[in-house]
Design a protein around this motif. Structure first.
Motif, PDB file in Angstrom:
ATOM      1  N   GLN A  11     101.774  44.491  61.506  1.00 27.51           N
ATOM      2  CA  GLN A  11     100.542  45.269  61.729  1.00 27.51           C
ATOM      3  C   GLN A  11     100.911  46.734  61.930  1.00 27.51           C
ATOM      4  OE1 GLN A  11      99.478  46.634  64.910  1.00 27.51           O
ATOM      5  NE2 GLN A  11      97.488  47.298  64.127  1.00 27.51           N
ATOM      6  N   ARG A  12     101.949  46.944  62.724  1.00 23.29           N
ATOM      7  CA  ARG A  12     102.370  48.326  62.991  1.00 23.29           C
ATOM      8  C   ARG A  12     102.898  48.994  61.725  1.00 23.29           C
ATOM      9  NH1 ARG A  12     105.799  50.372  68.100  1.00 23.29           N
ATOM     10  NH2 ARG A  12     103.770  50.115  69.035  1.00 23.29           N
TER      11      ARG A  12
ATOM     12  N   PHE B   8      96.587  43.421  59.084  1.00 20.69           N
ATOM     13  CA  PHE B   8      96.095  43.443  60.471  1.00 20.69           C
ATOM     14  C   PHE B   8      96.087  42.015  61.000  1.00 20.69           C
ATOM     15  CE2 PHE B   8      92.460  42.681  57.776  1.00 20.69           C
ATOM     16  CZ  PHE B   8      91.732  41.712  58.455  1.00 20.69           C
TER      17      PHE B   8
ATOM     18  N   GLU C  20     101.401  54.030  58.580  1.00 20.23           N
ATOM     19  CA  GLU C  20     100.334  54.001  59.595  1.00 20.23           C
ATOM     20  C   GLU C  20      99.990  52.552  59.921  1.00 20.23           C
ATOM     21  OE1 GLU C  20      98.449  56.357  61.258  1.00 20.23           O
ATOM     22  OE2 GLU C  20     100.074  57.663  60.559  1.00 20.23           O
TER      23      GLU C  20
ATOM     24  N   MET D 208      97.728  49.300  60.678  1.00 23.38           N
ATOM     25  CA  MET D 208      96.419  48.963  60.110  1.00 23.38           C
ATOM     26  C   MET D 208      95.471  48.445  61.189  1.00 23.38           C
ATOM     27  SD  MET D 208      95.473  46.517  56.876  1.00 23.38           S
ATOM     28  CE  MET D 208      96.650  47.296  55.777  1.00 23.38           C
ATOM     29  N   ASP D 209      94.251  48.947  61.153  1.00 18.97           N
ATOM     30  CA  ASP D 209      93.265  48.505  62.158  1.00 18.97           C
ATOM     31  C   ASP D 209      92.683  47.147  61.785  1.00 18.97           C
ATOM     32  OD1 ASP D 209      93.586  50.709  63.721  1.00 18.97           O
ATOM     33  OD2 ASP D 209      92.016  51.872  62.702  1.00 18.97           O
ATOM     34  N   GLU D 210      92.214  46.471  62.809  1.00 21.17           N
ATOM     35  CA  GLU D 210      91.631  45.131  62.664  1.00 21.17           C
ATOM     36  C   GLU D 210      90.331  45.223  61.860  1.00 21.17           C
ATOM     37  OE1 GLU D 210      89.243  41.880  63.725  1.00 21.17           O
ATOM     38  OE2 GLU D 210      88.888  43.699  64.890  1.00 21.17           O
ATOM     39  N   ARG D 211      90.084  44.238  60.982  1.00 23.56           N
ATOM     40  CA  ARG D 211      88.912  44.321  60.102  1.00 23.56           C
ATOM     41  C   ARG D 211      88.048  43.062  60.118  1.00 23.56           C
ATOM     42  NH1 ARG D 211      91.348  46.984  54.516  1.00 23.56           N
ATOM     43  NH2 ARG D 211      92.602  48.607  55.530  1.00 23.56           N
TER      44      ARG D 211
END
Ligand code: B12
Length: 357
Positions: A152-153, A158, A189, A191-194
Motif C-alpha cells: 500500500q505504501r 490499497f 506515493e 495509495m488511498d483506500e477506495r
C-alpha cells in the motif's frame, strides 16, 4: 557517458528503472517502491490483532512484530532504505472451479507453490542489487514483513475492507513478494483506500470472519481453517465451509474490483492449475497413505495442511455435497483412518449425507 561517472542520484534513478524493467521481464504485473519509515498505524493494528487472539493458533505471527513493520531491523536488513514490492496476478478469468472434486481450491493454490515461482524471481532481483553494491534481501512470507502494508505504501494498491491488497485494474487476486534494499531508490506515493461504502465482502464471508474493516478473525476464516488449523474444525463452521477444500476466495469473489478482467498475467499462466486435481478427487484424498500424499503434494500449496488436514477437509466437503455414492468411502475412513480428526470428520459427513434423505 559511462555509468560510473554519472552522479549518484541519476544512478539510483537508472537503477530503479532497470529494476522495474527486470521485474516486468520476470512477469510481475506491478512494481512499487516504498521508503523505509515507521508503519505506526499498521503496527498498532497488528498488535491489536494479536492481542485479540485473531491469529488463532498461528503463534509464529507473534514473533518478529518489530521486524514486520521495520525492515531495517537487525534481523532483516540493517540500514534498509527501500522496500521494492512486486505483485503478480493469479487470476485466470473464466476459469472453472478447480480442486479434488467436489472440492474447490482457492485460486492462488491451484498450481505450483507461489513461494517458488515468485520467490525465485525476487531473489534474482535481490542478487542483482547486491552486485550493484547494495545489500538486499528478498522476502516472500519467509521473512516476517507486513507485505500488504508495504504494498500500500509503495502505491501498488490499497488495503480493502477484506484486508486484501487490491490493485486497481488487476483486482485482489495478486500475490506479493518484496525486495528490501539499502539503496535509497525514489519512492512511490502510497495509495488511498477506495472501498467507499461497499460492504459486500463483510456480508459475503460465509463465516462472518471479517469482524471489522480490514480485520480478519482467523478463528473463523475458512482459509485459516482449511490450511493452517490442526485438528477438528468447529462443527458450527463445517457447513459454511461448503466446497472449499483448500483456502477460500469468498471475500474476493464478491469484490467489485475483481470484475471485468479478461487477460491473465504472465505468472498467472505459470501458476495455472496442474493435473493433480484431475487425477485425484476428494474420495481418493481421503484414502491416501502418507507416502501417496507426499508424492501428491510435492511443490503444491496442498502440502501445507498435511495429509491429516487434507483428508479432514475432503471429508467435510463430501459431507456438504451430500451424495450417497460417497458413503462407502466415508464409512471406510470413519472406521479405519489413522487420524481421529479424519475419522470424526468422516462420521460428521456420513450424518450429513444421511440427513439429506
Ligand atoms: C498470516 C497470513 C494469513 C492468515 C491471516 C490473514 C490476515 N488477514 O492476517 C490466513 C491463513 C487467514 C490467511 C488467509 C489468506 N491469505 Co494470507 N497471509 C498471511 C501472512 C503470512 C501474514 C499476514 C499478516 O501479517 N497478518 C496480520 C494482519 C494484522 O495483517 P494484514 O492483514 O496483512 O495487515 C493489514 C491490516 O492489519 C490492516 N489494518 C487493520 N486494521 C487497520 C486499521 C488501521 C487504522 C490501519 C491503517 C490498518 C489496519 O493493516 C495491515 C496492512 O495494511 C501474509 C504474508 C505477509 N508476510 O504479509 C499472507 C498474505 C496476506 N496472504 C495472502 C493471501 C492470498 C491469502 C488468502 C487470499 C488465501 C486464500 N485464498 O485462501 C486468504 C485471504 C484472507 C484475508 N481476507 O485476509 C496474500 C495476500 C495478497 C493480497 N492481494 O492481499 C499474502 C500477502 C501472501 C503473499 N505473499 O502474497 N493469510
Amino acid at each position: 557517458m559511462s555509468r560510473s561517472v554519472r552522479d549518484p542520484i541519476r544512478d539510483l534513478d537508472a537503477l530503479r528503472e532497470e529494476l522495474e524493467a527486470q521485474a516486468r521481464g520476470h512477469g510481475f504485473d506491478r512494481v512499487g517502491f516504498a521508503r523505509v519509515a515507521p508503519l505506526d498505524r499498521e503496527a498498532a493494528a497488528l498488535r491489536r490483532w494479536l492481542a485479540e487472539g485473531h491469529h488463532a493458533s498461528m503463534t509464529w505471527m507473534e514473533r518478529g512484530v518489530e521486524v514486520r513493520v521495520a525492515p531495517d531491523h537487525d534481523e532483516l536488513l540493517p540500514h534498509a532504505r527501500t522496500v521494492m514490492v512486486l505483485a503478480a496476478s493469479v487470476l485466470r478469468p473464466g476459469e472453472e472451479p478447480v480442486g479434488p472434486s467436489p472440492g474447490v481450491v482457492a485460486r492462488y493454490a491451484r498450481g505450483r507453490d507461489y513461494h517458488n515461482v515468485l520467490g525465485t524471481r525476487a531473489k534474482k532481483l535481490a542478487a542483482f542489487l547486491r552486485k550493484q553494491g547494495h545489500p538486499s534481501r528478498a522476502t516472500i512470507d519467509t521473512m516476517p514483513l507486513l507485505e500488504r502494508a508495504w504494498a500500500q505504501r509503495a502505491g501498488v494498491g490499497f488495503v480493502g475492507k477484506n484486508a486484501m491488497l487490491i490493485v486497481p485494474g488487476l483486482g485482489s487476486h495478486v500475490m506479493l513478494a518484496t525486495v528490501v534494499t539499502t539503496a535509497a531508490l525514489r519512492a512511490d506515493e502510497p495509495m488511498d483506500e477506495r472501498c467507499g461504502a461497499c460492504t459486500r465482502c463483510l456480508e459475503g464471508c460465509p463465516t462472518r470472519a471479517i469482524v471489522a474493516d480490514r480485520v480478519i478473525d482467523a478463528r473463523a476464516c475458512l482459509s485459516y481453517l482449511t490450511i493452517e488449523h490442526e485438528g477438528a474444525i468447529d462443527p458450527a463452521l463445517r457447513e459454511p465451509l461448503g466446497a472449499w477444500f483448500l483456502g477460500c476466495d469468498a471475500c474476493q469473489d464478491v469484490c467489485p474490483f475483481n470484475r471485468g478482467h479478461t487477460q491473465p498475467g504472465p505468472l498467472a499462466r505459470e501458476l495455472a492449475p496442474d493435473p493433480r486435481w484431475q487425477a485425484h478427487d476428494a474420495t481418493s484424498i481421503l484414502g491416501m497413505s502418507e507416502q501417496d500424499f507426499d508424492a501428491f503434494s510435492l511443490g503444491s500449496p496442498v502440502r501445507r495442511p498435511g495429509l491429516e488436514g487434507a483428508a479432514r477437509n475432503a471429508a467435510y466437503v463430501l459431507g456438504n455435497r451430500g451424495d450417497r455414492r460417497h458413503l462407502p468411502v466415508l464409512r471406510e475412513a470413519a472406521a479405519t483412518h489413522a487420524s481421529e480428526t479424519v475419522r470424526d470428520a468422516a462420521r460428521w459427513a456420513i450424518e450429513r449425507v444421511l440427513a439429506r434423505e
